[in-house]
Design an enzyme around this catalytic site. Structure first.
Site, PDB file in Angstrom:
ATOM      1  N   LYS A 208      -4.459  -6.798   3.138  1.00 11.78           N
ATOM      2  CA  LYS A 208      -4.778  -7.225   1.774  1.00 11.78           C
ATOM      3  C   LYS A 208      -4.392  -8.696   1.575  1.00 11.78           C
ATOM      4  O   LYS A 208      -5.168  -9.497   1.097  1.00 11.78           O
ATOM      5  CB  LYS A 208      -4.048  -6.322   0.776  1.00 11.78           C
ATOM      6  CG  LYS A 208      -4.272  -6.717  -0.658  1.00 11.78           C
ATOM      7  CD  LYS A 208      -3.613  -5.743  -1.619  1.00 11.78           C
ATOM      8  CE  LYS A 208      -3.590  -6.345  -3.014  1.00 11.78           C
ATOM      9  NZ  LYS A 208      -3.000  -5.473  -4.005  1.00 11.78           N
ATOM     10  N   GLU A 214       3.593  -8.581  10.749  1.00  8.23           N
ATOM     11  CA  GLU A 214       3.251  -7.651  11.832  1.00  8.23           C
ATOM     12  C   GLU A 214       1.772  -7.773  12.196  1.00  8.23           C
ATOM     13  O   GLU A 214       1.410  -7.915  13.365  1.00  8.23           O
ATOM     14  CB  GLU A 214       3.526  -6.193  11.413  1.00  8.23           C
ATOM     15  CG  GLU A 214       4.981  -5.806  11.323  1.00  8.23           C
ATOM     16  CD  GLU A 214       5.578  -6.098   9.958  1.00  8.23           C
ATOM     17  OE1 GLU A 214       4.989  -6.911   9.189  1.00  8.23           O
ATOM     18  OE2 GLU A 214       6.636  -5.525   9.653  1.00  8.23           O
ATOM     19  N   GLY A 268      -2.260  -1.762  -2.058  1.00  4.75           N
ATOM     20  CA  GLY A 268      -2.398  -1.457  -0.631  1.00  4.75           C
ATOM     21  C   GLY A 268      -2.439   0.038  -0.361  1.00  4.75           C
ATOM     22  O   GLY A 268      -3.285   0.532   0.386  1.00  4.75           O
ATOM     23  N   ARG A 269      -1.546   0.778  -0.990  1.00  5.51           N
ATOM     24  CA  ARG A 269      -1.473   2.227  -0.715  1.00  5.51           C
ATOM     25  C   ARG A 269      -2.569   3.006  -1.433  1.00  5.51           C
ATOM     26  O   ARG A 269      -2.632   4.227  -1.329  1.00  5.51           O
ATOM     27  CB  ARG A 269      -0.082   2.752  -1.080  1.00  5.51           C
ATOM     28  CG  ARG A 269       0.375   2.435  -2.486  1.00  5.51           C
ATOM     29  CD  ARG A 269       1.870   2.678  -2.639  1.00  5.51           C
ATOM     30  NE  ARG A 269       2.378   2.255  -3.944  1.00  5.51           N
ATOM     31  CZ  ARG A 269       2.782   1.036  -4.236  1.00  5.51           C
ATOM     32  NH1 ARG A 269       2.717   0.078  -3.322  1.00  5.51           N
ATOM     33  NH2 ARG A 269       3.258   0.733  -5.424  1.00  5.51           N
ATOM     34  N   GLU A 354       6.568   4.604  -2.049  1.00  4.80           N
ATOM     35  CA  GLU A 354       6.452   3.184  -2.410  1.00  4.80           C
ATOM     36  C   GLU A 354       6.067   3.060  -3.887  1.00  4.80           C
ATOM     37  O   GLU A 354       6.477   2.133  -4.568  1.00  4.80           O
ATOM     38  CB  GLU A 354       5.428   2.481  -1.512  1.00  4.80           C
ATOM     39  CG  GLU A 354       5.625   0.981  -1.481  1.00  4.80           C
ATOM     40  CD  GLU A 354       4.798   0.271  -0.405  1.00  4.80           C
ATOM     41  OE1 GLU A 354       3.570   0.284  -0.500  1.00  4.80           O
ATOM     42  OE2 GLU A 354       5.389  -0.308   0.520  1.00  4.80           O
ATOM     43  N   HIS A 385       8.285  26.362  13.541  1.00  4.93           N
ATOM     44  CA  HIS A 385       9.150  26.561  14.706  1.00  4.93           C
ATOM     45  C   HIS A 385      10.189  25.464  14.809  1.00  4.93           C
ATOM     46  O   HIS A 385      10.757  25.215  15.870  1.00  4.93           O
ATOM     47  CB  HIS A 385       8.292  26.645  15.974  1.00  4.93           C
ATOM     48  CG  HIS A 385       7.367  27.823  15.917  1.00  4.93           C
ATOM     49  ND1 HIS A 385       7.730  29.072  16.375  1.00  4.93           N
ATOM     50  CD2 HIS A 385       6.142  27.958  15.376  1.00  4.93           C
ATOM     51  CE1 HIS A 385       6.735  29.922  16.151  1.00  4.93           C
ATOM     52  NE2 HIS A 385       5.765  29.267  15.543  1.00  4.93           N
ATOM     53  N   LYS A 505      11.895  -8.285   4.641  1.00  6.93           N
ATOM     54  CA  LYS A 505      10.985  -9.247   5.287  1.00  6.93           C
ATOM     55  C   LYS A 505      11.634 -10.623   5.347  1.00  6.93           C
ATOM     56  O   LYS A 505      11.585 -11.307   6.374  1.00  6.93           O
ATOM     57  CB  LYS A 505       9.681  -9.362   4.489  1.00  6.93           C
ATOM     58  CG  LYS A 505       8.837  -8.131   4.464  1.00  6.93           C
ATOM     59  CD  LYS A 505       7.543  -8.434   3.707  1.00  6.93           C
ATOM     60  CE  LYS A 505       6.757  -7.178   3.418  1.00  6.93           C
ATOM     61  NZ  LYS A 505       5.563  -7.408   2.633  1.00  6.93           N
TER      62      LYS A 505
HETATM   63  O1  LIG Z   1      -2.401  -5.161   3.608  1.00  9.03           O
HETATM   64  P1  LIG Z   1      -1.207  -6.046   3.723  1.00  9.03           P
HETATM   65  O2  LIG Z   1      -1.224  -7.169   2.734  1.00  9.03           O
HETATM   66  O3  LIG Z   1      -1.056  -6.549   5.134  1.00  9.03           O
HETATM   67  O4  LIG Z   1       0.061  -5.195   3.380  1.00  9.03           O
HETATM   68  C1  LIG Z   1       0.468  -4.125   4.170  1.00  9.03           C
HETATM   69  C2  LIG Z   1       1.634  -3.391   3.529  1.00  9.03           C
HETATM   70  O5  LIG Z   1       2.779  -4.202   3.581  1.00  9.03           O
HETATM   71  C3  LIG Z   1       3.577  -4.446   2.459  1.00  9.03           C
HETATM   72  O6  LIG Z   1       4.842  -4.797   2.878  1.00  9.03           O
HETATM   73  C4  LIG Z   1       3.641  -3.376   1.418  1.00  9.03           C
HETATM   74  O7  LIG Z   1       4.893  -2.754   1.347  1.00  9.03           O
HETATM   75  C5  LIG Z   1       2.579  -2.337   1.529  1.00  9.03           C
HETATM   76  O8  LIG Z   1       2.282  -1.860   0.245  1.00  9.03           O
HETATM   77  C6  LIG Z   1       1.321  -2.866   2.159  1.00  9.03           C
HETATM   78  O9  LIG Z   1       0.359  -1.850   2.219  1.00  9.03           O
END
Ligand SMILES: O=P(O)(O)OC[C@H]1O[C@H](O)[C@H](O)[C@@H](O)[C@@H]1O
Length: 540
Positions: A208, A214, A268-269, A354, A385, A505
């Site tokens: 996003k 990462e 994002g979620r 989140e 199990h 972060k």
């Molecule tokens: O889609 P992006 O901007 O790379 O974000 C990826 C993810 O990282 C963030 O740290 C948030 O905690 C998430 O809500 C998000 O979905």
């Protein structure tokens, strides 16, 4: 006027009294007192059947919960979301994932502009691109069709697409495999790239913000891998971007012609049905993706228009609040009786934890009550199990959602009866348990009886759908989205920001400077020790 905190509401106090009086009541008694209980406490909409009869609920408790929803203004908050108001107050944004799945003929205004045409235009571009990849007319730089898609993304740009890819296994294109790389651990990319031909591989950089460390790190490494094999000129045919941030996509060296956009009003979620779902669409095709959106939309409409008493996500959300805030439940288990839904618990962890892992209310005051529970789970029957022992005989209250499908899609459908028998039996065992008398009658060794008693009275919801189709998946995910919304509305929190993830972060970058010898930041003695140990090992 300062808004009341949730604990000051009459309904909240009434529910506390009810919960205190509840102690000692057993689900067994509730069913014995009311032979119609199983018919009374069920609801159905859009093909989703919710049996909530095996919960610690009676009419008074339900009335109290709906009163709470009313006093808390749940309906007004829901309507504000659908109206595009900036209900994400801390980021001053509308929250309109529901607009992503509106029919083309609908209208939805965000800050005065109708967003439906834009949403439809992106969907159309996604559909065109997907069909070219699927029919083999989108060629890699050396003229070969694409066989493997690698989705580079994390959090909301990963969990939904991966969950959906696995869930919709039966609808996937036979030639195309999708792999997912989220973790910054180089092992993730290494594993995903193993045995791949770069000439047949397409990368989707899904982010996003297009700044997530990462994802950007993995994207750079993937680019190097591709360029080493096919040269710089191949990048355009093998990399596409999904983002809200065209500027950052350009800065990363990617052509925005190969970018699929979405908007800051999609969290994002909540984005698996936006362009973030590109990998899903390539895997299952545009038509199936539109069915998925139609499922989401059907549940949105149900949530938006149904009376609260019949409203599935509202019921589910209020029942969660009941256990969380009035009986002290700390966690909730999600148990899909479907192998293909094995990543649903992980997906719901982000969605729920989140969204509702907050401790300040919308008026910036410390939240006086507990908010979101810990969500966890594994597919049935695997979990049976492993951790079900604790569910049946442990000391903790863990409400469970058991999710099942009436029709098997697997070719091995013959095993479906056994799978579903387990779901049904587990809910029964959790609720009713096994007494010492029953064990005695069954001839159990007397010394073992105390250890073998299952106390029962462990609450669960059963969720049933027809079959694990794209539409059913949309219905199920939207159901959970709106349950999360309902819970957040009761607590009066912002379910759409995630400031808590920032600190880690920032600190990681600081620690990296220490590791690389670029700085010597002050740290506590524990951190110093670990850093010294790590640096020594890396030098050695
Ligand atoms: O889609 P992006 O901007 O790379 O974000 C990826 C993810 O990282 C963030 O740290 C948030 O905690 C998430 O809500 C998000 O979905």
């Amino acid at each position: 006027m300062t808004e009341k905190t949730v604990v000051d509401l009459a309904a909240w106090q009434d529910l506390h009294k009810q919960a205190a009086a509840w102690r000692g009541r057993h689900l067994k008694d509730l069913f014995a007192e009311d032979p119609q209980r199983g018919e009374r406490y069920r609801a159905e909409a859009c093909g989703l059947y919710l049996d909530y009869s095996k919960n610690w609920l009676d009419e008074a408790a339900l009335t109290g919960l709906f009163k709470l929803a009313e006093e808390r203004g749940l309906v007004a908050r829901r309507d504000a979301m659908f109206a595009g108001e900036h209900i994400n107050v801390t980021e001053d944004r509308a929250v309109l994932h529901v607009a992503l799945r509106l029919p083309a003929s609908a209208h939805c205004l965000v800050d005065g502009a109708d967003v439906v045409p834009e949403v439809q235009a992106v969907l159309q571009r996604m559909a065109d691109f997907s069909s070219r990849v699927r029919d083999g007319s989108w060629l890699g730089a050396s003229g070969k069709p694409i066989r493997t898609i690698i989705n580079l993304g994390i959090g909301g740009s990963y969990l939904g697409p991966e969950m959906a890819y696995l869930a919709l296994r039966r609808f996937r294109h036979p030639r195309i495999e999708v792999r997912f790389v989220a973790n910054v651990d180089g092992a993730a990319l290494e594993q995903a790239l193993a045995h791949l031909d770069p000439a047949e591989t397409l990368f989707i950089v899904a982010s996003k913000t297009f700044t997530t460390l990462e994802t950007m790190t993995n994207a750079r490494a993937a680019r190097q891998w591709l360029v080493a094999a096919l040269g710089e000129a191949a990048v355009a045919q093998h990399f596409v971007a999904v983002s809200t941030n065209a500027e950052a996509v350009r800065a990363f060296g990617m052509d925005t012609e190969h970018m699929f956009g979405f908007w800051d009003w999609v969290g994002g979620r909540y984005s698996m049905d936006s362009a973030i779902g590109l990998s899903t669409m390539i895997a299952v095709g545009a038509e199936a993706f539109f069915d998925l959106l139609a499922g989401f939309h059907a549940m949105d409409e149900h949530f938006r228009t149904s009376p609260l008493r019949q409203n599935l996500p509202v019921l589910h959300g209020l029942i969660s609040v009941w256990y969380n805030n009035f009986f002290g439940a700390q966690s909730q288990a999600v148990l899909p009786y479907a192998q293909d839904l094995r990543r649903l618990p992980a997906y719901l962890q982000q969605l729920q934890m989140e969204s509702n892992g907050k401790s300040v209310d919308l008026q910036s005051r410390p939240l006086p009550v507990d908010s979101g529970m810990v969500i966890w789970g594994e597919p049935g029957t695997d979990g049976q199990h492993s951790f079900y022992q604790l569910l049946h005989q442990g000391t903790r209250l863990i409400p469970c959602d058991l999710i099942g499908f009436l029709e098997p899609l697997a070719e091995s459908g013959a095993q479906h009866d056994l799978l579903m028998a387990n779901l049904i039996a587990q809910a029964e065992a959790l609720a009713f348990g096994r007494t010492a008398e029953q064990l005695r009658e069954e001839g159990a060794a007397p010394a073992q009886i105390p250890f073998r008693v299952c106390p029962g009275n462990r609450p669960s919801n059963i969720l049933l759908l027809e079959a694990l189709t794209p539409r059913a998946l949309g219905i199920l995910v939207a159901f959970y989205e709106h349950s999360v919304f309902t819970q957040g509305a009761i607590w009066g929190i912002d379910s759409f920001d995630q400031w808590g993830v920032e600190l880690g972060k920032v600190l990681a970058l600081r620690v990296l400077e220490d590791i690389q010898g670029k700085a010597q930041h002050a740290h506590d003695s524990s951190t110093q020790q670990i850093l010294a140990r790590y640096r020594a090992a890396r030098k050695g």
